[in-house]
Design a protein around this motif. Structure first.
Motif, PDB file in Angstrom:
ATOM      1  N   VAL A 242      -4.455   3.094 -17.126  1.00 26.77           N
ATOM      2  CA  VAL A 242      -3.948   4.396 -16.713  1.00 26.77           C
ATOM      3  C   VAL A 242      -2.425   4.462 -16.830  1.00 26.77           C
ATOM      4  N   MET A 243      -1.755   3.352 -16.531  1.00 22.37           N
ATOM      5  CA  MET A 243      -0.295   3.346 -16.478  1.00 22.37           C
ATOM      6  C   MET A 243       0.370   3.022 -17.808  1.00 22.37           C
ATOM      7  N   GLN A 244      -0.408   2.903 -18.879  1.00 20.85           N
ATOM      8  CA  GLN A 244       0.170   2.657 -20.202  1.00 20.85           C
ATOM      9  C   GLN A 244       1.082   3.819 -20.592  1.00 20.85           C
ATOM     10  N   GLY A 245       2.234   3.501 -21.159  1.00 17.80           N
ATOM     11  CA  GLY A 245       3.161   4.532 -21.606  1.00 17.80           C
ATOM     12  C   GLY A 245       4.201   4.918 -20.579  1.00 17.80           C
ATOM     13  N   TYR A 246       4.033   4.439 -19.343  1.00 20.35           N
ATOM     14  CA  TYR A 246       5.020   4.735 -18.301  1.00 20.35           C
ATOM     15  C   TYR A 246       6.120   3.674 -18.316  1.00 20.35           C
ATOM     16  N   SER A 247       7.226   3.992 -17.678  1.00 26.54           N
ATOM     17  CA  SER A 247       8.335   3.046 -17.615  1.00 26.54           C
ATOM     18  C   SER A 247       7.902   1.786 -16.873  1.00 26.54           C
ATOM     19  N   ASP A 248       8.636   0.710 -17.088  1.00 30.42           N
ATOM     20  CA  ASP A 248       8.311  -0.552 -16.416  1.00 30.42           C
ATOM     21  C   ASP A 248       8.344  -0.392 -14.901  1.00 30.42           C
ATOM     22  N   ARG A 249       9.295   0.392 -14.404  1.00 34.77           N
ATOM     23  CA  ARG A 249       9.409   0.572 -12.954  1.00 34.77           C
ATOM     24  C   ARG A 249       8.147   1.209 -12.391  1.00 34.77           C
ATOM     25  N   VAL A 250       7.696   2.289 -13.026  1.00 34.93           N
ATOM     26  CA  VAL A 250       6.507   2.999 -12.538  1.00 34.93           C
ATOM     27  C   VAL A 250       5.259   2.147 -12.740  1.00 34.93           C
ATOM     28  N   TYR A 251       5.186   1.470 -13.878  1.00 33.26           N
ATOM     29  CA  TYR A 251       4.028   0.614 -14.166  1.00 33.26           C
ATOM     30  C   TYR A 251       3.870  -0.453 -13.092  1.00 33.26           C
ATOM     31  N   TRP A 252       4.966  -1.158 -12.786  1.00 32.09           N
ATOM     32  CA  TRP A 252       4.871  -2.246 -11.816  1.00 32.09           C
ATOM     33  C   TRP A 252       4.803  -1.735 -10.393  1.00 32.09           C
ATOM     34  N   GLN A 253       5.253  -0.506 -10.165  1.00 35.70           N
ATOM     35  CA  GLN A 253       5.064   0.093  -8.844  1.00 35.70           C
ATOM     36  C   GLN A 253       3.583   0.168  -8.512  1.00 35.70           C
ATOM     37  N   VAL A 254       2.772   0.552  -9.489  1.00 35.66           N
ATOM     38  CA  VAL A 254       1.329   0.690  -9.288  1.00 35.66           C
ATOM     39  C   VAL A 254       0.609  -0.640  -9.482  1.00 35.66           C
ATOM     40  N   VAL A 255       0.786  -1.246 -10.645  1.00 36.65           N
ATOM     41  CA  VAL A 255       0.047  -2.478 -10.966  1.00 36.65           C
ATOM     42  C   VAL A 255       0.531  -3.649 -10.116  1.00 36.65           C
ATOM     43  N   GLY A 256       1.856  -3.737  -9.911  1.00 33.76           N
ATOM     44  CA  GLY A 256       2.392  -4.826  -9.090  1.00 33.76           C
ATOM     45  C   GLY A 256       1.942  -4.729  -7.642  1.00 33.76           C
ATOM     46  N   SER A 257       1.928  -3.518  -7.106  1.00 35.92           N
ATOM     47  CA  SER A 257       1.464  -3.332  -5.728  1.00 35.92           C
ATOM     48  C   SER A 257      -0.003  -3.705  -5.591  1.00 35.92           C
ATOM     49  N   GLN A 258      -0.794  -3.314  -6.583  1.00 37.18           N
ATOM     50  CA  GLN A 258      -2.215  -3.666  -6.553  1.00 37.18           C
ATOM     51  C   GLN A 258      -2.402  -5.171  -6.641  1.00 37.18           C
ATOM     52  N   ALA A 259      -1.558  -5.859  -7.411  1.00 37.91           N
ATOM     53  CA  ALA A 259      -1.644  -7.319  -7.510  1.00 37.91           C
ATOM     54  C   ALA A 259      -1.392  -7.970  -6.155  1.00 37.91           C
ATOM     55  N   VAL A 260      -0.436  -7.435  -5.406  1.00 38.78           N
ATOM     56  CA  VAL A 260      -0.163  -7.958  -4.065  1.00 38.78           C
ATOM     57  C   VAL A 260      -1.378  -7.764  -3.162  1.00 38.78           C
ATOM     58  N   LEU A 261      -1.981  -6.584  -3.221  1.00 36.72           N
ATOM     59  CA  LEU A 261      -3.145  -6.297  -2.375  1.00 36.72           C
ATOM     60  C   LEU A 261      -4.318  -7.215  -2.718  1.00 36.72           C
ATOM     61  N   VAL A 262      -4.543  -7.432  -3.996  1.00 34.21           N
ATOM     62  CA  VAL A 262      -5.627  -8.326  -4.419  1.00 34.21           C
ATOM     63  C   VAL A 262      -5.358  -9.747  -3.932  1.00 34.21           C
ATOM     64  N   GLY A 263      -4.115 -10.201  -4.107  1.00 33.05           N
ATOM     65  CA  GLY A 263      -3.762 -11.552  -3.653  1.00 33.05           C
ATOM     66  C   GLY A 263      -3.981 -11.727  -2.167  1.00 33.05           C
TER      67      GLY A 263
ATOM     68  N   ALA B  10       0.830  -1.208   0.000  1.00 33.08           N
ATOM     69  CA  ALA B  10       0.000   0.000   0.000  1.00 33.08           C
ATOM     70  C   ALA B  10       0.864   1.257   0.000  1.00 33.08           C
ATOM     71  N   GLY B  11       1.938   1.239   0.788  1.00 34.55           N
ATOM     72  CA  GLY B  11       2.830   2.393   0.835  1.00 34.55           C
ATOM     73  C   GLY B  11       3.518   2.643  -0.492  1.00 34.55           C
ATOM     74  N   VAL B  12       3.994   1.571  -1.128  1.00 36.36           N
ATOM     75  CA  VAL B  12       4.648   1.694  -2.434  1.00 36.36           C
ATOM     76  C   VAL B  12       3.660   2.212  -3.474  1.00 36.36           C
ATOM     77  N   LEU B  13       2.442   1.705  -3.431  1.00 34.45           N
ATOM     78  CA  LEU B  13       1.418   2.127  -4.389  1.00 34.45           C
ATOM     79  C   LEU B  13       1.095   3.613  -4.242  1.00 34.45           C
ATOM     80  N   VAL B  14       0.872   4.064  -3.018  1.00 35.13           N
ATOM     81  CA  VAL B  14       0.423   5.438  -2.807  1.00 35.13           C
ATOM     82  C   VAL B  14       1.543   6.457  -3.056  1.00 35.13           C
ATOM     83  N   LEU B  15       2.779   5.999  -3.093  1.00 34.10           N
ATOM     84  CA  LEU B  15       3.884   6.920  -3.384  1.00 34.10           C
ATOM     85  C   LEU B  15       3.742   7.548  -4.769  1.00 34.10           C
ATOM     86  N   HIS B  16       3.166   6.790  -5.712  1.00 35.12           N
ATOM     87  CA  HIS B  16       3.020   7.345  -7.068  1.00 35.12           C
ATOM     88  C   HIS B  16       2.032   8.516  -7.104  1.00 35.12           C
TER      89      HIS B  16
END
Length: 222
Positions: free
Chosen positions: A179-200, A109-115
């Motif tokens: 929403v995160m299309q066009g962003y770098s892989d780091r930023v993309y996975w910062q948001v989408v990857g963090s959300q995947a963890v929360l969903v899991g 959650a902290g990593v996600l909200v940093l963006h």
């Protein structure tokens, strides 16, 4: 008074059952303090969430900016404070496994909200999309704080299914990747990857509850 305390400690040391009883009481007391903390702090997050959503829809650019920033900052602060509390008072959780999943949740959650915290003018509203789930957290705390109120229990169950098992997977599968299309892989996975963890984690906690309900109850010794 001191002598009485020492006597209780001596009794506890010589009685494993008393040690277990004391530990259980302390765990319950810590959990009650945590519930009280949430009862007073989570409503603030809920109000800021709806203020952020309203500003996104009807407010000016400046209003939306500050509403998003306030929510993201408050969410990050809450996450940090609650993480520290869980580390300092680990017995607030019923098991080591639950403690580990809670800490993992807070990190994600902290990593996600940093963006959105860094870019409130562009993606500040994403925090509100995520923190709407705090409505469920609020009903959970209220149901534990006021055990006789069944309405809070029903509201907790309904919002768990609707928000944690419905809305959150939708954010992961549709909203955040778009929403995160066009962003770098780091930023993309910062948001989408963090959300995947929360969903899991939401599905893991759901499975724990279902398993507990289906598991045969131990019979008490006669």
């Amino acid at each position: 008074m001191v002598l009485r305390g020492l006597a209780l400690l001596e009794r506890a040391a010589s009685s494993p059952q008393l040690v277990a009883d004391v530990a259980l009481l302390e765990r319950k007391a810590a959990a009650q303090r945590h519930d009280t903390f949430n009862v007073y702090t989570v409503p603030v997050l809920v109000v800021l969430t709806f203020a952020s959503l309203a500003a996104q829809q009807r407010g000016t650019t400046a209003q939306a900016y500050y509403a998003h920033l306030a929510l993201s900052a408050a969410t990050f602060l809450y996450t940090v404070v609650d993480t520290i509390y869980n580390l300092v008072v680990p017995h607030v959780q019923p098991s080591t496994q639950r403690l580990a999943t809670i800490l993992l949740h807070h990190v994600a959650a902290g990593v996600l909200v940093l963006h959105p915290l860094q870019y409130p003018e562009h993606h500040g509203y994403l925090t509100a999309y995520a923190t709407i789930v705090e409505v469920n957290t609020l009903f959970h705390s209220l149901s534990k704080k006021f055990k006789g109120q069944k309405a809070f229990v029903h509201a907790f169950h309904a919002t768990w299914i609707g928000l944690r098992l419905g809305w959150y997977p939708y954010l992961l599968a549709v909203v955040f990747p778009r929403v995160m299309q066009g962003y770098s892989d780091r930023v993309y996975w910062q948001v989408v990857g963090s959300q995947a963890v929360l969903v899991g984690l939401n599905f893991i906690w759901t499975a724990e509850v279902v398993y507990g309900l289906l598991r045969p109850k131990k019979r008490k010794a006669p």
